[in-house]
Scaffold this active site. Structure first.
Site, PDB file in Angstrom:
ATOM      1  N   HIS A   1     -48.219   2.625   9.257  1.00 27.38           N
ATOM      2  CA  HIS A   1     -47.122   3.315   9.951  1.00 27.38           C
ATOM      3  C   HIS A   1     -45.842   2.467   9.919  1.00 27.38           C
ATOM      4  CE1 HIS A   1     -45.574   6.031  13.211  1.00 27.38           C
ATOM      5  NE2 HIS A   1     -44.878   4.957  13.532  1.00 27.38           N
ATOM      6  N   GLU A   2     -45.972   1.217  10.319  1.00 26.78           N
ATOM      7  CA  GLU A   2     -44.790   0.350  10.344  1.00 26.78           C
ATOM      8  C   GLU A   2     -44.273   0.082   8.925  1.00 26.78           C
ATOM      9  OE1 GLU A   2     -43.346   0.022  13.099  1.00 26.78           O
ATOM     10  OE2 GLU A   2     -45.027   0.620  14.380  1.00 26.78           O
TER      11      GLU A   2
ATOM     12  N   HIS B   1     -41.842   2.726   8.114  1.00 27.01           N
ATOM     13  CA  HIS B   1     -40.505   2.392   8.650  1.00 27.01           C
ATOM     14  C   HIS B   1     -39.840   1.317   7.781  1.00 27.01           C
ATOM     15  CE1 HIS B   1     -40.592   4.729  12.333  1.00 27.01           C
ATOM     16  NE2 HIS B   1     -41.696   4.149  12.786  1.00 27.01           N
TER      17      HIS B   1
ATOM     18  N   GLU C   1     -39.037   8.320  11.863  1.00 27.30           N
ATOM     19  CA  GLU C   1     -40.440   8.602  12.171  1.00 27.30           C
ATOM     20  C   GLU C   1     -41.086   9.399  11.029  1.00 27.30           C
ATOM     21  OE1 GLU C   1     -41.679   7.106  14.677  1.00 27.30           O
ATOM     22  OE2 GLU C   1     -43.643   8.048  14.947  1.00 27.30           O
TER      23      GLU C   1
END
Lengths: 501, 501
Positions: free
Chosen positions: A264-265, A268, A294
């Site tokens: 997830h990170e 980003h 997001e």
């Protein structure tokens, strides 16, 4: 004209560089700062924040912007026009609010955080209610100052998802409720639930870390211009596209949580590393909105890494990392296990099917508070009623209910919708990619992630702030934001996993 | 009056907090920054440096200081008077120099560093000579601006060791030469040299690190308000007395170097952690001079940790850490081995007996350059001649000679004397401690370091900038700076180790 623009660039780059410094301090505080340094660090950050605020509200910046705005800007390119437009927007946000209101909001944020922590700990919503009431009054006044033409809640949403209003969100969220509530019910009622027993056990932290690093870099995280560290709450920080720092936390009882949090990170991080900083450290090169950010993390976490091609590519590696635990598993059972859908009380632990309902609940409450159709004192009851209606469960305490999130204690109203808008964008982008590059799932299954990253780089990251989120979605996917793909995706995927009729 | 002083405090604390931020950036750059982030970081640091310079030269600060200077300051305490005095000194240093000279010095420092790196790599002094010539011209002009009453080289020394001049240094350095040159000769001519074979081998890095951490904390380093990390060059940094960060490097072929480097940096760290920041983040709470700072690191590294009581306390722990290597050693052979004296080309690798001669050589060259008795083009020859005279060796290349240090490439003239002044202060402080607390060596031998740390805290660290170095030495030791104790210490210690007649 050119002289004014050069002047603007210099002022904006100074602000960007000082913001980069602030961001480094934030990372340091979360990741490496000694425990005893908190008070000194708060003073250092306050001093720097004061300087940045001084620069952002400098009347000379305002004069320069107004000069540029009034002159004919035909001779400027779209990047230059974007920088002027965005800088003017920030300048107005910073200067339209009276100093006293700014100070009261800052003071309430700081105090509210402490009160919320205690109230949550003691399960006592009534202690937190006055903070919430005061925030609503101040945030309404703030909205009237910064965007007198907008409904106050829309002005708050605008801060996180520029140009998006309740008029756009409400019908989308209504569609989601209509489709997802029965889907979740059907899943819950199904007699066979996936076997997740092999995801329980002990998973050595050093192996988790090595696995997460490998996958993050396989996907495209450039470790020459970034870092992966450990912090209490995972986040993506850093100071510049050449200095992007993600964090996670490792629990020895669960490797899926940290692995998917790193993915997830990384999503980003790829956005940050892909920003077009050759435009200069200027607004046009910055990331667009919370929702678009997001969308990038969810693109990799949900659309890619929770998909079957990804599982089939990495299953052998994962099983080789934890051979004792995953002996009995196979690609298919692993895929099902990591895609379990189960209503729970806590938003941040929710799966992709139930997550939108956590967000919708908060959106409806925020909307109700701003239009006075709900009262702060009634929130615990409203919360529990909606949880029952949407997810069929009732939190046993307010700590596990209305008091769970930190957002309201800092006055961040209008933030929650971004999470689900991000999920919808992510799915819509993924659908567009599949149609443009039909071999995408084959690429994933063979660990060839570069075409996907390149596509996101080109279509989204390198567009910076040139377009509104609405324009960007239209440009990338050929259609306006729509929940259809997201609903199709969830329905198809989970009907297959749970073998729904 | 009070209003002016409050105003001053606010301005000075803002500057201190911004300097703390800058220091965090510096640590980050050396310890954790991704390799690819250098360019962005340089811009961030330049932006912050610009803000700090703006604050330090703010005419409103000057007005405030002059107002306070002119008024009768009888009603202010000594801390307040110190803050005013020190702030005025900094303000004048910052404002007396024309902007063009500041810029040319900054530009030359930055360019000079690159030229020096290349010249050293290619062993080509003539490439570096023009930088040195230009620096001398600029630093002479700078000195005439900031301290027209001082000899230009004294003005440069003053920047690092306030109030100390050639008149004070030269006789001390002459004494050292007179005593140390024959001592070193006697040591070199002695047939029996200490056995150091057990210090060679392989020493696991994780064990080195654990040992260094233990000893650093035993001595008194507060890890709740500090960190120990790894960097290319060891240093002590951090942003505040509650955030003190030391670094070292580990080589698996040598554990003594990194262990003693950690002890050295711990000495600096104890000074920083002991600063009286309850005075506020103001000049009075800052460390005094480079020389006094170095006295604190050398106090622990040389006076304490290279002494026999320390070796006897830690030998068993060290042998237990590296049992294979140190099997044949004992306290006495270990003590002798770590106190080997041997002339070498490189200052930073020198032992405590030969080190002062490296410094004196540089001091004499700097003095000669400023008084025009030496020419830049002759430096390689002068260097080698002095090396032969003082240490009996001749560097085979300028890379190992005149080009070895980075100081001149950044224009830091007058810095070198601080190293040896620090060693003399350290010895004089240690002698004073022994006479005040005769059980000191017994305390060291039993690992009871608190009384030593407390004494340094009280006598030196907590004095901040209240006194000049000259006053401080007088107050702490009851006498003026003198090389006598240092010479006695070295002569006695090394006569015993080398069993000189």
């Amino acid at each position: 004209m050119n002289q004014h623009y050069q002047n603007l660039v210099q002022k904006l780059e100074e602000i960007a560089h000082l913001n980069g410094v602030m961001s480094t301090l934030g990372w340091d505080q979360e990741v490496v700062m000694p425990a005893g340094a908190g008070e000194a660090r708060a003073k250092q950050m306050a001093a720097l924040a004061g300087v940045i605020h001084e620069r952002m509200t400098d009347p000379a910046l305002g004069d320069c912007l107004n000069e540029l705005k009034e002159k004919n800007s035909d001779r400027l390119g779209e990047v230059e026009r974007c920088n002027i437009r965005e800088a003017l927007h920030s300048y107005e946000l910073e200067t339209k609010v009276p100093k006293q209101l700014v100070q009261e909001l800052a003071e309430l944020s700081s105090r509210g955080q402490g009160i919320w922590v205690m109230a949550r700990q003691e399960n006592k919503f009534s202690d937190f209610a006055p903070v919430l009431k005061r925030f609503l009054a101040l945030k309404t006044e703030w909205a009237q100052r910064v965007s007198p033409d907008l409904n106050p809640y829309d002005a708050n949403i605008d801060l996180f998802e520029r140009g998006t209003t309740m008029d756009m969100i409400t019908p989308i969220f209504e569609r989601l409720k209509q489709e997802l509530i029965p889907l979740i019910e059907a899943i819950q009622n199904h007699p066979q639930q996936p076997d997740t027993s092999f995801l329980q056990g002990r998973f050595a932290l050093d192996k988790q870390e090595a696995l997460a690093r490998k996958i993050s870099q396989d996907i495209g995280f450039n470790i020459q211009q970034g870092r992966i560290d450990v912090s209490v709450h995972p986040f993506c920080g850093g100071s510049h596209p050449t200095d992007v720092r993600i964090t996670t936390r490792y629990k020895d009882s669960d490797f899926i949580e940290s692995l998917y949090s790193v993915i997830h990170e990384t999503g980003h991080a790829l956005y940050e590393q892909g920003r077009p900083y050759e435009f200069g450290d200027l607004p046009a090169s910055e990331s667009l909105t919370m929702g678009i950010h997001e969308s990038q993390s969810l693109f990799w976490e949900r659309m890619v890494a929770q998909g079957k091609p990804f599982c089939s590519h990495y299953f052998d590696t994962i099983r080789a990392t934890f051979p004792d635990n995953l002996q009995s598993a196979n690609v298919d059972s692993f895929y099902r296990a990591i895609n379990t859908c189960k209503p729970g009380f806590i938003r941040v632990e929710a799966d992709e099917v139930t997550y939108p309902l956590h967000v919708i609940l908060r959106y409806e409450i925020e909307k109700g508070l701003f239009d006075d159709s709900m009262r702060v004192d009634d929130l615990p009851a409203i919360w529990n009623e909606l949880m029952w209606k949407y997810l069929g469960i009732t939190p046993p305490t307010d700590t596990l209910g209305v008091l769970q999130d930190s957002h309201w204690s800092g006055g961040a109203f209008g933030y929650f919708p971004s999470y689900t808008l991000g999920a919808i964008y992510a799915c819509q982008f993924y659908t567009a990619l599949l149609s443009e590059q039909p071999d995408t799932e084959m690429n994933i299954a063979t660990g060839n992630f570069a075409p996907i990253k390149d596509w996101l780089n080109e279509k989204i990251h390198r567009q910076g702030r040139l377009y509104t989120p609405q324009e960007l979605v239209q440009r990338v996917t050929g259609e306006a934001l729509s929940p259809d793909h997201f609903i199709d995706y969830l329905t198809t995927k989970y009907s297959e996993i749970y073998q729904l009729g």
